[in-house]
Structure formats: structure tokens, C-alpha cells
Design an enzyme around this catalytic site. Sequence first.
Site, PDB file in Angstrom:
ATOM      1  N   LYS A 117       0.710  -1.289   0.041  1.00  0.00           N
ATOM      2  CA  LYS A 117       0.078  -0.037   0.014  1.00  0.00           C
ATOM      3  C   LYS A 117       1.016   1.189   0.057  1.00  0.00           C
ATOM      4  O   LYS A 117       1.266   1.511   1.146  1.00  0.00           O
ATOM      5  CB  LYS A 117      -0.801  -0.097   1.236  1.00  0.00           C
ATOM      6  CG  LYS A 117      -1.431   1.406   1.701  1.00  0.00           C
ATOM      7  CD  LYS A 117      -2.532   1.644   0.460  1.00  0.00           C
ATOM      8  CE  LYS A 117      -3.099   3.188   0.970  1.00  0.00           C
ATOM      9  NZ  LYS A 117      -2.307   4.388   0.658  1.00  0.00           N
ATOM     10  N   GLU A 160       8.370   1.157  11.588  1.00  0.00           N
ATOM     11  CA  GLU A 160       9.458   2.245  11.639  1.00  0.00           C
ATOM     12  C   GLU A 160       8.740   3.613  11.598  1.00  0.00           C
ATOM     13  O   GLU A 160       8.199   4.064  10.736  1.00  0.00           O
ATOM     14  CB  GLU A 160      10.187   2.112  10.126  1.00  0.00           C
ATOM     15  CG  GLU A 160      11.428   2.869  10.109  1.00  0.00           C
ATOM     16  CD  GLU A 160      11.213   4.357   9.688  1.00  0.00           C
ATOM     17  OE1 GLU A 160      11.404   5.156  10.682  1.00  0.00           O
ATOM     18  OE2 GLU A 160      11.075   4.485   8.406  1.00  0.00           O
ATOM     19  N   CYS A 212      12.395  10.794   8.351  1.00  0.00           N
ATOM     20  CA  CYS A 212      12.302  10.769   9.767  1.00  0.00           C
ATOM     21  C   CYS A 212      13.693  10.517  10.331  1.00  0.00           C
ATOM     22  O   CYS A 212      13.721  10.851  11.466  1.00  0.00           O
ATOM     23  CB  CYS A 212      11.584   9.326   9.791  1.00  0.00           C
ATOM     24  SG  CYS A 212      12.457   7.884   9.005  1.00  0.00           S
ATOM     25  N   GLU A 215       8.339  16.755  15.390  1.00  0.00           N
ATOM     26  CA  GLU A 215       8.947  16.414  13.947  1.00  0.00           C
ATOM     27  C   GLU A 215       8.938  17.508  13.287  1.00  0.00           C
ATOM     28  O   GLU A 215       7.664  17.902  12.714  1.00  0.00           O
ATOM     29  CB  GLU A 215       8.696  15.131  13.468  1.00  0.00           C
ATOM     30  CG  GLU A 215       9.735  14.314  12.483  1.00  0.00           C
ATOM     31  CD  GLU A 215       9.374  13.128  12.091  1.00  0.00           C
ATOM     32  OE1 GLU A 215      10.359  12.473  11.683  1.00  0.00           O
ATOM     33  OE2 GLU A 215       8.382  12.464  12.605  1.00  0.00           O
TER      34      GLU A 215
END
Length: 486
Positions: A183, A259, A293, A390
Site C-alpha cells: 500500500k 518504523e 524521519c 518532528e
Amino acid sequence: MTSRTIADLLERAPRSSFIGGAFTGGTPGLEVIDPATGEVLTSVVDADAARAGIAALDAAVAAQDAWAASLPRTRADILHRAYELCLQRADDLALLMTLEMGKPLAEAYGEVTYGAEFLRWFSEEAVRLPGRFRSASAAEAGVLTSTRPVGPVLAITPWNFPLSMGTRKIGPALAAGCTVVLKPAAATPLTSLLLMEILVEAGVPAGVVSCVVTSDSRTLSSTLMADPRLRKVSFTGSTGVGRTLLGQAAEHVLRSSMELGGNAPFLVLPSADIATAVEAAVPAKFRNNGEACTAANRFYVHSAVAKEFTAALVERTTELIVGPGIEQATTLGPLIDEAALQKVDELVDDAVQRGARVLTGGARLDRPGYFYQPTVLGDVPLDARVNSEEIFGPVAPIIVMDDVEEMIAAANRTEFGLMAYVAGQDLSEVTDTVQRIEAGMIAVNLGVASDPSAPFGGVKESGLGREGSHEGIAEYLETVYVRMPL
């Protein structure tokens, strides 16, 4: 890059889900936006999440036994052919990534090499699956340990690395003997669909890998994870979504690889060589437009070197060339969409309101697309949101501290623990710092750490499991123990 080249590539690119060995077709209705212009690049078919998902899982289940029984060398050869084909199709893959995601074309070519390497690495791991035999320690019996594929896998990938996040999951799954339902992110489906073409040409049998393109990610994941035939989920994305998926995985106790988000600190120690530290800081912060990330999120700089480091980083930051990724001179492209741009703007405004100074940049660009100026902030207070959230954009917040102990404590003051960076020349100082940083990956005097031969993953709320290296294939294997008389 000519408009004719781009139009030709988009005309040739697959634009529907790939299930059971064939593209499903249909009427394109899901728009793919070019972040460099904000305009529609092309449209793809937006699959019905539940129906397409079940069809893909049906195909994966039907193919699972035969794929698991195939010779490891057969699987290895197919993966190696896919590696070679990715390199042969590098122009198409790189251009598609730049068009749909925005990264500079040079970086997109780098991702092709990096992403393809996962296929080559795991082609080599496929013929080295673990197993052993020994005598039992206190009985006349033998202990046979072998591995088996876990079974059909749902792999969910993000938009920021459209090729390598797919190959990093598909490579080990296929090497282990697992079938996969991929996906991809709805914002960047084109690269994943081209990868399906490559896998078919490499010889992957029908049903072994499917790719479902849909804007309804939640329905797709919940539908498949409620089906007991699915045996593993591998997800790269935000920690919030990861928590939800882990809750759904509990119903059938699915093997899970997660992750998740990061909040990487970059520590500039008093022994740091400034030129080396800045050479590491620029890619750590600005690679992939800051949308990684693993990107450095917080710069904790010792006061002994703060003035020199800050001046050098500002100078290098002002040298970055902002523009569409397809332009050869560009070194920093646009963010993925308007929401991402607004989030970066909010974080910078928050820091400034709390006392931070804009040393360079600090605003969105007045032009079409989703561009933000490469930014360095000084005097950033610890209570600014950039210390806990973040950024996912080209903003480097600098926090000056007088003590290494204080720097380490600040670096660990987060629920995340994916990546960290340390710059320093004193071996004892660097070693002590590295041993105390709470992160799954640490780069010393380097700005990039990702490597297919190394285990990628984090601690705390940055995830579960590892991708790449020997650990990567273990995530797709079950260990079986057989006891027999001698």
C-alpha cells in the site's frame, strides 16, 4: 528536462492498482499533485479499498505456498534481476520520484541506487537463511532449528522515499518466501506502480506482489488486518498511525514491524571540527528537503564552538538553491503539500514568539508550489515546539548549551529514539556520548547513516523491529524447533 520527456513518461506510467499479476485498469480519479507547482501532474485509479484489498490478499494467499516452496536460489535470481532492472530504469524512476514527491533529481537518482541495493542485498540473503543442528545438552536427542516464512504481508509505505521504502520491505519478504500486498502513499503512487512493472519483468510470479492504490488507507489496513489469513504488517510512517496499527494487529497477533517518527538530535561537542560538523549537518538536515524521519531536528551545540558552528551553518544554508527538483541546479525542492508547508511555518512562528532569532530564511516562498526557505534559527528555547515535534522541513533550530551532560539529557528528552548525530574529535568524549544516546542509529561526524547492509530502526516510540541487514530478513521468518532422537 523537457516537457515532452515528462509527458511521455507520464503517458507510459501505469496508473492503476496491480493485483494478481495484472494492472486492474479503470477510470483515473485520484489526482497526483506536482509539489513544485501545486498543479495536477496526472491521475490514477482510486481503488475501492475493501474490495481491492481483499482481492490482493486473495492473490497473495493463493500464491503463498508455491512461493514459499520455491528454491532460495530462484528467489535470489529474481530479486537480483529486479535490482538490475531498477538501475536500467533509473531515468524513469528518478524522474517520477522528483515529479510526484519534489526531491532534487540528483537525490532521486541516489534513491534509485539505494532502493535497488535492498533488492540485491536480500537476493544474497535469500540463499543464506538461518538454520542449525546440535545435540541436546542433557538428553540423547537432536535439536533441529529451521525457519519458515511468516506468510502474507501487508506493507504500508510513506510518500517521502517512494522507491526505497517499498524495496526495503518487498526485498526481505520475497527473499524469505512471503507474498506481499503493498500500500503506497496516495500522494506518490507512480513510483510504486513502476516498481510493479519491474518486478513482473524480473520474473515475480502472479500474486506474489500486489500494489493497491487507494485514498482510503484506513479501510484497506483495517480490512486486511481483520482477516486471519494476513500474518504480518510492516509500516513506515507516523507514530500515531503506528499505534493504531499495533492495536489492530493485536486481534490476530500479527507479526509487526514499525518504523515510526523521529526527533533526531544533532550534538556538536566541544571537540568538534567545525568544517566536519557542518559537512555532516547540511545533509542531515536538508537532504530530501528535510522530509525524512532521520533528519536532524534539534541542534544542541556546545557554547565553546557555538559561534563558529552557527556562522558556518548559516553560510552553507544560504548557498542552497531552492527550486523545482527537475532543474539541474536545485539542491532543495518543495515540501509535499500545503499542510506540510503550514506545519513548518507554524513551528518557526512558535519558536520566534518564544524568543528564537531567524538567522536566515524563516518564511515560505512567494511562488507556485510548496516552497519554504532553508532556515536556521538561533537562541531557540527548550520549550519551543521544534524541540518536541518532528519538523519535516528545511529548518535547523540551534540550542546552545554549556555542558555535554546537559546536551545528552536534552537529546534523550523525547519519546522518540530513531536517529541521532554526534560531531566531535575527542574519541573518549564521542564514545561516552554515543553510549548514552537513546537511539537505534547514531552517525558520528557523518550526515547520512542509511545503508541496506545495516539494521535500520529505532527505540522507544520510534518503532519495533529492524529493516535491512541480516536482521531485516529475520522479521519475515518464523523459527521452528524440531526435537528428534539420536
